[in-house]
Design an enzyme around this catalytic site. Structure first.
Site, short mmCIF file in Angstrom:
data_model
loop_
_atom_site.label_atom_id
_atom_site.label_comp_id
_atom_site.label_asym_id
_atom_site.label_seq_id
_atom_site.Cartn_x
_atom_site.Cartn_y
_atom_site.Cartn_z
N GLU A 45 0.81 -1.22 0.00
CA GLU A 45 0.00 0.00 0.00
C GLU A 45 0.84 1.28 0.00
O GLU A 45 0.33 2.36 -0.27
CB GLU A 45 -0.93 0.00 1.22
N GLU A 61 6.03 -22.50 7.09
CA GLU A 61 6.48 -21.75 8.26
C GLU A 61 7.40 -22.54 9.17
O GLU A 61 8.01 -21.99 10.08
CB GLU A 61 5.29 -21.25 9.06
#
Length: 281
Positions: A92, A123
């Site tokens: 953003e 992960e």
């Protein structure tokens, strides 16, 4: 020790706050209204937890700002929800503040595939995060912010450990105190939001806290780096009609122009900031 014995052993010790039972039970028996109000009650605790962590956030931002002013970059590293929120915040910044997408970079376990689909086993690979970062050629001017509600995610802990060994500044955001991730980080940001409404679902309060902290970090850095004037996003990219109109209205207000002239100058210069700088020459 068998797999079952390891599970029993790990579950019998002191539980992380993020894994403790919800303050509510029999959720399936609640009405829609009850569920919504109770979730909202829990969410109301998040801002207070983040506020308590502001001194930690401040220390981290000041350290990052110094490095970024000398050309350093900020990497967000996480898995699952944490990784997605890091990628979201990083993505953003270019349209909002007009900075290059190489200044703040989101790295998620499992790569871009993990943005839409769960890649859960990714992960658990300790060295993989640092390996993923090599595509960006990290240097000692860079900073790595590890994001993990548990504070124990191997992908994130391993990345911070290797980043620190290679001279990078490190920070973390966790929802548990005194975690392995916080022990490794130069700057530990601990937002202790308490047990989740649905036990263990850290996409809820923990995720909300992470989003708030990431917004605070990146917005403060962008302001400090001169990407805001007054309270306006004068460097935003003109990527749609809404943003062109917003920029036009800013110039009308700041320079006293009519709408058509303000819009013409904006499109010609490419940003509000460029128009203002041109006017000062």
């Amino acid at each position: 020790m068998t797999t079952r014995e390891r599970i029993i052993s790990s579950c019998s010790g002191t539980k992380k706050i993020t894994e403790q039972p919800s303050n509510y039970d029999h959720l399936e028996e609640m009405s829609v209204g009850e569920l919504l109000y109770h979730i909202n009650d829990e969410d109301a605790l998040v801002a207070k937890a983040v506020r308590r962590a502001i001194p930690q956030i401040e220390s981290f931002v000041e350290a990052v700002e110094e490095r970024m002013n000398h050309g350093g970059r900020l990497f967000y590293v996480g898995a699952g929800t944490s990784g997605r929120l890091g990628v979201l915040d990083a993505s953003e910044l270019p349209p909002t503040f007009g900075v290059s997408d190489s200044r703040v970079i989101g790295v998620i376990a499992g790569g871009d595939d993990a943005l839409r689909h769960a890649v859960e086993k990714a992960e658990d690979i300790v060295e993989r995060g640092w390996q993923d970062m090599q595509a960006y050629h990290p240097t000692e001017l860079d900073t790595v912010l590890g994001i993990a509600a548990s504070g124990t995610t191997p992908y994130v802990v391993g990345t911070l450990r290797l980043a620190r060994l290679n001279g990078l500044l490190t920070g973390c955001i966790t929802s548990n105190p005194g975690t392995p991730l916080a022990d490794i980080a130069d700057h530990a940001i601990e937002t202790i939001v308490g047990p989740e409404f649905v036990t263990g679902s850290s996409r809820m309060k923990s995720g909300t806290a992470q989003k708030m902290v990431l917004n605070m970090i990146s917005t403060t850095l962008m302001i400090r780096m001169g990407r805001v004037q007054g309270n306006r996003m004068v460097n935003m990219q003109l990527t749609n009609a809404k943003l062109v109109n917003r920029g036009t209205c800013m110039l009308q207000e700041l320079l006293g122009l009519n709408y058509d002239e303000a819009r013409r100058r904006l499109l010609e210069a490419g940003s509000v900031d460029a128009v203002l700088k041109k006017g000062r020459v």
